[in-house]
Design an enzyme around this catalytic site. Structure first.
Site, PDB file in Angstrom:
ATOM      1  N   LYS A  79       0.848  -1.208   0.000  1.00 52.03           N
ATOM      2  CA  LYS A  79       0.000   0.000   0.000  1.00 52.03           C
ATOM      3  C   LYS A  79       0.880   1.253   0.000  1.00 52.03           C
ATOM      4  CE  LYS A  79      -3.834   2.032   2.682  1.00 52.03           C
ATOM      5  NZ  LYS A  79      -4.670   1.879   3.890  1.00 52.03           N
ATOM      6  N   SER A 154      -9.576   1.769   3.034  1.00 52.13           N
ATOM      7  CA  SER A 154      -8.723   2.502   2.136  1.00 52.13           C
ATOM      8  C   SER A 154      -7.697   1.644   1.390  1.00 52.13           C
ATOM      9  CB  SER A 154      -7.986   3.594   2.910  1.00 52.13           C
ATOM     10  OG  SER A 154      -7.184   3.025   3.921  1.00 52.13           O
ATOM     11  N   SER A 178      -9.693  -0.534   7.332  1.00 51.26           N
ATOM     12  CA  SER A 178      -9.139  -0.417   5.984  1.00 51.26           C
ATOM     13  C   SER A 178      -8.417  -1.629   5.419  1.00 51.26           C
ATOM     14  CB  SER A 178      -8.195   0.782   5.903  1.00 51.26           C
ATOM     15  OG  SER A 178      -8.931   1.953   5.688  1.00 51.26           O
TER      16      SER A 178
HETATM   17  N1  GLN Z   1     -12.894   4.247   6.564  1.00 55.26           N
HETATM   18  C1  GLN Z   1     -12.344   4.640   7.829  1.00 55.26           C
HETATM   19  C2  GLN Z   1     -11.906   6.082   7.767  1.00 55.26           C
HETATM   20  O1  GLN Z   1     -12.093   6.687   6.739  1.00 55.26           O
HETATM   21  C3  GLN Z   1     -11.189   3.744   8.195  1.00 55.26           C
HETATM   22  C4  GLN Z   1     -10.000   4.022   7.387  1.00 55.26           C
HETATM   23  C5  GLN Z   1      -8.824   3.193   7.781  1.00 55.26           C
HETATM   24  O2  GLN Z   1      -8.951   2.187   8.452  1.00 55.26           O
HETATM   25  N2  GLN Z   1      -7.661   3.667   7.394  1.00 55.26           N
HETATM   26  O3  GLN Z   1     -11.394   6.622   8.715  1.00 55.26           O
END
Ligand code: GLN
Length: 494
Positions: A79, A154, A178
């Site tokens: 990532k 994400s 994410s």
């Molecule tokens: N979707 C959640 C957020 O936008 C979690 C994102 C993540 O785990 N990095 O904060």
């Protein structure tokens, strides 16, 4: 040879060790597939074919000299929020468009030390804020099961790459879901380890009391192998914890007899897609049939997880992102005075969701509001953690859906932040509690989209989480399905 790209890590390992394939052949097959498919899927932000083939050739030489490290010659993706020396780390943001980190994250060093080949960097919502990759400043990654749909986020680029056969495994990061949510939406396995289990040295910080790096792969056994490689104490990360890493392979016994599985009632609520609920309930039955004891449990503070998370995570993000000021990293748009330089750099460098979080977080931390917001949310967090501790006193794991729905369409909820935040309704509480959780496929909906089952466990007990997930996987066939991206019939052999 194109089937090589669909091998699991364990399958590739045995072919490599028997000398039936070389890492250069395997890596080339995956690169060819990326060239074929990634124009449509868009999982990668940066592809490093020369580097990958060089590392593959080195792995082959190493093997010829007796080398046999666990990931020797296995091509993986990283990532873009994780640093890899010499390759860009944009974090999905314009503000880091030209930033190339001068060092590699501990997790990358560990994968390389185990012989892995790195294919490139995968797409992410900007600074990992989002659930669909639509917040990436560059492009939206598509779900390999249906290119009109999002892969989740994400870590959507990593999940899509693994699902599409464009990497045998990948790393993502999980702050509130994410790794798990994109794993669910793309039909792969993803595990968020216990807070402190995996070093975050070299991970660009989003919310420091929540962030964890975790692997994505096509099977539980592959995920266990990756986790075992990256886990462990690192003196360079002050939040990493010195707890010995279990031999995860030994935990994959296929046997769940005598284990107690809790089903939290708060995770089956109005608004959940009926096919998701029925698939998860059927999975509970499958595990009961394998000899696990199923008990109903309650996590009464679950409904406060979302508001608590959306105070804590933006508050920490607002502090972490202060470092992107046009002076030290990435984009710099100098103006006559310092404040104007900040305004221009941050105004143009950050996208709308990141700005929303910075404003929310700055407000929540400001004088006079700290007690009402951040402190209150931290107190709620303690109650949530206690819920889990109590439930896990008499259960070995808890089972729940990973996400309330299967993959939604690109653009469908992108304009509605609250709807997007609701995607994490089943993953946030576990993150606040700092506990490990895994998502694995447990069925498909009427449109042929994958459904994720979440297995949640005790602190530092990833072994039991993996054991339960593996036993379920062995008893079912879901993980053998693959998206029919290239006209193949959509089933993976082996
Ligand atoms: N979707 C959640 C957020 O936008 C979690 C994102 C993540 O785990 N990095 O904060």
């Amino acid at each position: 040879m194109s089937d090589l790209a669909r091998l699991t890590i364990q399958e590739a390992r045995s072919l490599l060790s028997r000398g039936e394939i070389s890492s250069v052949e395997l890596t080339q097959a995956v690169l060819d597939r990326i060239l074929d498919l990634d124009n449509a899927v868009k999982a990668y932000l940066t592809l490093a074919p020369d580097l990958a083939l060089e590392q593959a050739a080195e792995a082959d030489r190493n093997r010829a000299n007796g080398g046999a490290s666990p990931l020797l010659g296995i091509p993986l993706a990283i990532k873009d929020i994780i640093s890899l020396e010499g390759l860009p780390a944009t974090c999905g943001s314009r503000i880091l468009e030209d930033y190339v980190p001068p060092y590699s994250a501990t997790v990358v060093e560990k994968l390389r030390a185990a012989g892995a080949v790195i294919l490139g960097k995968t797409n992410t919502d900007e600074f990992a804020m989002g659930s669909s990759t639509e917040n990436s400043a560059y492009f939206t990654t598509r779900n390999p099961w249906d290119l009109d749909r999002v892969p989740g986020g994400s870590s959507g680029g990593s999940a899509a790459a693994v699902a599409a056969g464009m990497a045998l495994g990948a790393l993502g990061s999980d702050t509130g879901g994410s790794v798990r949510q994109p794993a669910a939406l793309c039909g792969v396995v993803g595990i968020k380890p216990t807070y402190g289990r995996v070093s975050r040295w070299g991970l660009v910080a989003f919310a420091s009391s929540l962030d964890q790096i975790g692997p994505l792969a096509r099977t539980v056994s592959d995920a266990a192998l990756l986790l075992g490689t990256i886990a462990g104490y690192d003196p360079r990360d002050s939040t990493s914890v010195d707890v010995p890493v279990a031999g995860y392979a030994a935990a994959l016994t296929g046997d769940v007899r005598g284990l107690r599985i809790g089903v939290p009632q708060e995770y089956f609520i109005a608004g959940i897609q009926p096919e998701v609920e029925s698939a998860v309930r059927a999975a509970v039955e499958t595990l009961a049939g394998l000899g696990a004891e199923v008990v109903d449990v309650s996590l009464p503070h679950t409904e406060y997880a979302l508001p608590a998370y959306y105070l804590i995570a933006p508050a920490e993000a607002s502090a972490n992102l202060a470092r992107f000021d046009g002076m030290r990293y990435g984009l710099s748009l100098p103006a006559d005075d310092l404040w104007e330089t900040y305004r221009r750099t941050r105004g143009q460098g950050f996208g709308p969701e990141v700005k929303r979080r910075i404003m929310l977080g700055t407000y929540a931390l400001s004088a006079g509001y700290y007690d009402a917001y951040y402190l209150k949310a931290s107190q709620v967090r303690t109650l949530i953690r206690r819920d889990f501790d109590q439930a896990l006193e008499h259960c070995d794991v808890l089972l729940a859906p990973t996400a309330p729905t299967t993959a939604f369409k690109v653009g469908e909820i992108a304009g509605d932040p609250l709807q997007m935040y609701l995607q994490d309704i089943f993953t946030l509480a576990l993150s606040l509690a700092g506990l490990p959780g895994l998502s694995l496929p447990c069925g498909f909906d009427g449109e042929g989209l994958p459904i994720g089952l979440q297995v949640m466990g005790r602190a530092f007990d990833e072994a039991t989480v993996l054991r339960v997930a593996h036993a379920y996987e062995q008893a079912t066939e879901w993980h053998r399905r693959a998206p029919a991206l290239d006209g193949s019939e959509g089933t993976r052999g082996g």
